[in-house]
Design an enzyme around this catalytic site. Structure first.
Site, PDB file in Angstrom:
ATOM      1  N   GLY A   1     -43.393  91.120  10.444  1.00 44.67           N
ATOM      2  CA  GLY A   1     -43.204  91.040  11.890  1.00 44.67           C
ATOM      3  C   GLY A   1     -44.376  90.368  12.581  1.00 44.67           C
ATOM      4  O   GLY A   1     -44.200  89.475  13.414  1.00 44.67           O
TER       5      GLY A   1
ATOM      6  N   GLY B   1     -47.366  89.416  10.651  1.00 40.41           N
ATOM      7  CA  GLY B   1     -48.202  88.726   9.664  1.00 40.41           C
ATOM      8  C   GLY B   1     -49.416  89.559   9.270  1.00 40.41           C
ATOM      9  O   GLY B   1     -50.069  89.296   8.262  1.00 40.41           O
ATOM     10  N   ILE B   2     -49.707  90.580  10.053  1.00 34.53           N
ATOM     11  CA  ILE B   2     -50.956  91.334   9.845  1.00 34.53           C
ATOM     12  C   ILE B   2     -50.849  92.293   8.659  1.00 34.53           C
ATOM     13  O   ILE B   2     -51.743  92.345   7.798  1.00 34.53           O
ATOM     14  CB  ILE B   2     -51.351  92.086  11.128  1.00 34.53           C
ATOM     15  CG1 ILE B   2     -51.665  91.083  12.244  1.00 34.53           C
ATOM     16  CG2 ILE B   2     -52.571  92.980  10.867  1.00 34.53           C
ATOM     17  CD1 ILE B   2     -51.869  91.719  13.615  1.00 34.53           C
ATOM     18  N   GLY B   3     -49.761  93.058   8.597  1.00 35.21           N
ATOM     19  CA  GLY B   3     -49.607  93.980   7.466  1.00 35.21           C
ATOM     20  C   GLY B   3     -49.629  93.229   6.148  1.00 35.21           C
ATOM     21  O   GLY B   3     -50.286  93.646   5.178  1.00 35.21           O
ATOM     22  N   MET B   4     -48.928  92.112   6.108  1.00 34.50           N
ATOM     23  CA  MET B   4     -48.910  91.291   4.888  1.00 34.50           C
ATOM     24  C   MET B   4     -50.314  90.807   4.538  1.00 34.50           C
ATOM     25  O   MET B   4     -50.705  90.788   3.366  1.00 34.50           O
ATOM     26  CB  MET B   4     -47.982  90.089   5.071  1.00 34.50           C
ATOM     27  CG  MET B   4     -46.514  90.423   4.979  1.00 34.50           C
ATOM     28  SD  MET B   4     -46.047  91.017   3.335  1.00 34.50           S
ATOM     29  CE  MET B   4     -44.268  90.735   3.386  1.00 34.50           C
TER      30      MET B   4
ATOM     31  N   ASP C   1     -40.916  90.792   4.526  1.00 31.67           N
ATOM     32  CA  ASP C   1     -40.196  92.050   4.719  1.00 31.67           C
ATOM     33  C   ASP C   1     -39.070  91.766   5.713  1.00 31.67           C
ATOM     34  O   ASP C   1     -38.793  90.603   6.030  1.00 31.67           O
ATOM     35  CB  ASP C   1     -41.143  93.191   5.162  1.00 31.67           C
ATOM     36  CG  ASP C   1     -41.591  93.069   6.612  1.00 31.67           C
ATOM     37  OD1 ASP C   1     -41.311  92.023   7.261  1.00 31.67           O
ATOM     38  OD2 ASP C   1     -42.218  94.019   7.105  1.00 31.67           O
TER      39      ASP C   1
ATOM     40  N   ARG D   1     -70.478  73.170   0.730  1.00 33.61           N
ATOM     41  CA  ARG D   1     -71.110  74.429   1.128  1.00 33.61           C
ATOM     42  C   ARG D   1     -70.088  75.556   1.250  1.00 33.61           C
ATOM     43  O   ARG D   1     -70.430  76.730   1.092  1.00 33.61           O
ATOM     44  CB  ARG D   1     -71.890  74.265   2.434  1.00 33.61           C
ATOM     45  CG  ARG D   1     -71.038  74.013   3.660  1.00 33.61           C
ATOM     46  CD  ARG D   1     -71.906  73.735   4.891  1.00 33.61           C
ATOM     47  NE  ARG D   1     -71.140  73.728   6.120  1.00 33.61           N
ATOM     48  CZ  ARG D   1     -70.389  72.702   6.552  1.00 33.61           C
ATOM     49  NH1 ARG D   1     -70.295  71.604   5.817  1.00 33.61           N
ATOM     50  NH2 ARG D   1     -69.751  72.776   7.700  1.00 33.61           N
ATOM     51  N   HIS D   2     -68.844  75.184   1.494  1.00 32.62           N
ATOM     52  CA  HIS D   2     -67.811  76.219   1.629  1.00 32.62           C
ATOM     53  C   HIS D   2     -67.472  76.848   0.281  1.00 32.62           C
ATOM     54  O   HIS D   2     -67.068  78.007   0.219  1.00 32.62           O
ATOM     55  CB  HIS D   2     -66.564  75.629   2.285  1.00 32.62           C
ATOM     56  CG  HIS D   2     -66.863  75.045   3.629  1.00 32.62           C
ATOM     57  ND1 HIS D   2     -67.258  75.814   4.689  1.00 32.62           N
ATOM     58  CD2 HIS D   2     -66.893  73.762   4.050  1.00 32.62           C
ATOM     59  CE1 HIS D   2     -67.501  75.037   5.729  1.00 32.62           C
ATOM     60  NE2 HIS D   2     -67.289  73.786   5.371  1.00 32.62           N
TER      61      HIS D   2
ATOM     62  N   HIS E   1     -62.016  75.393   4.897  1.00 29.46           N
ATOM     63  CA  HIS E   1     -63.270  76.147   4.749  1.00 29.46           C
ATOM     64  C   HIS E   1     -63.154  77.406   3.898  1.00 29.46           C
ATOM     65  O   HIS E   1     -64.108  77.779   3.226  1.00 29.46           O
ATOM     66  CB  HIS E   1     -63.803  76.541   6.132  1.00 29.46           C
ATOM     67  CG  HIS E   1     -64.338  75.374   6.909  1.00 29.46           C
ATOM     68  ND1 HIS E   1     -64.970  75.518   8.125  1.00 29.46           N
ATOM     69  CD2 HIS E   1     -64.332  74.043   6.643  1.00 29.46           C
ATOM     70  CE1 HIS E   1     -65.333  74.328   8.580  1.00 29.46           C
ATOM     71  NE2 HIS E   1     -64.952  73.406   7.706  1.00 29.46           N
TER      72      HIS E   1
END
Ligand code: RB5
Length: 149
Positions: free
Chosen positions: A68, A70-73, A10, A134-135, A100
Site C-alpha cells: 500500500g 511501499g514502506i512495509g515492504m 501484497d 566512493r559510493h 549512489h
C-alpha cells in the site's frame, strides 16, 4: 548475471504490480512474479521474503516490491542480507538510489503513486547503473554493518 527482474506485492500493491507486468511485457523485459495473485488479504513480509531470496540466490538481479505504502515492504526487504531496498515515489530518489546506494530493490506504494509515475520510476530503476567509486566504499560499509549483526 541474471537478467530477470523479480516482482512481488501484497493486496495493497496488486493492481499496480499487474500494471507493471503489462508494461514490462510490452518492453520485452523478463521478470518473475512471486505473487500475490489477487486482492485477498495477505501478509507483506511473506512476499518481500520470496523476492529477496530470489536475489540472494542469483535467480533475479533486482526486484520491485509493491504494497500500500511501499514502506512495509522496504522494512521487510532490508532485513535480508545483501538487500538494499529503497522506498521511493519520485524520480530523483530512484535515480540516486541506483547511482549512489546500488539499491537492488525498489519499493512502491500502490496507494501512493499513480500508474503513470510508477511506470516511469520502474524504467528509471531498471535503466540506471551504480556509479561505484566512493559510493562502492559506502555500500561496502553497509555490508560490514550487516556482518556485525
Ligand atoms: C495493507 O493494508 C498495508 O498495510 C500494506 O499494504 C503496506 O502498506 C504496509 O506497509
Amino acid at each position: 548475471m541474471s537478467q530477470i527482474l523479480a516482482l512481488a506485492c501484497d493486496y495493497g500493491g496488486y493492481a499496480l504490480k499487474e500494471e507493471i507486468k503489462k508494461h514490462l511485457d510490452a518492453a520485452g523485459i523478463a521478470y518473475r512474479d512471486f505473487g500475490t495473485d489477487s486482492e485477498a488479504s495477505v501478509n507483506y513480509p511473506v512476499y518481500a521474503s520470496k523476492l529477496c531470496k530470489s536475489i540472494q540466490s542469483g535467480e533475479c538481479y533486482r526486484g520491485i516490491l509493491v504494497c500500500g505504502t511501499g514502506i512495509g515492504m522496504s522494512i521487510a526487504a532490508n532485513k535480508h542480507k545483501g538487500i538494499r531496498a529503497a522506498c521511493a515515489s519520485d524520480s530523483f530518489s530512484v535515480k540516486y538510489t541506483r547511482l549512489h546506494n546500488d539499491a537492488n530493490v525498489l519499493c512502491l506504494g500502490g496507494r501512493v503513486v499513480g500508474t503513470g509515475l510508477a511506470l516511469e520510476l520502474v524504467d528509471l530503476f531498471i535503466a540506471t547503473e551504480f556509479e561505484g567509486g566512493r559510493h562502492a566504499e559506502r555500500v561496502a560499509m553497509l555490508a560490514a554493518i550487516e556482518n556485525e549483526q
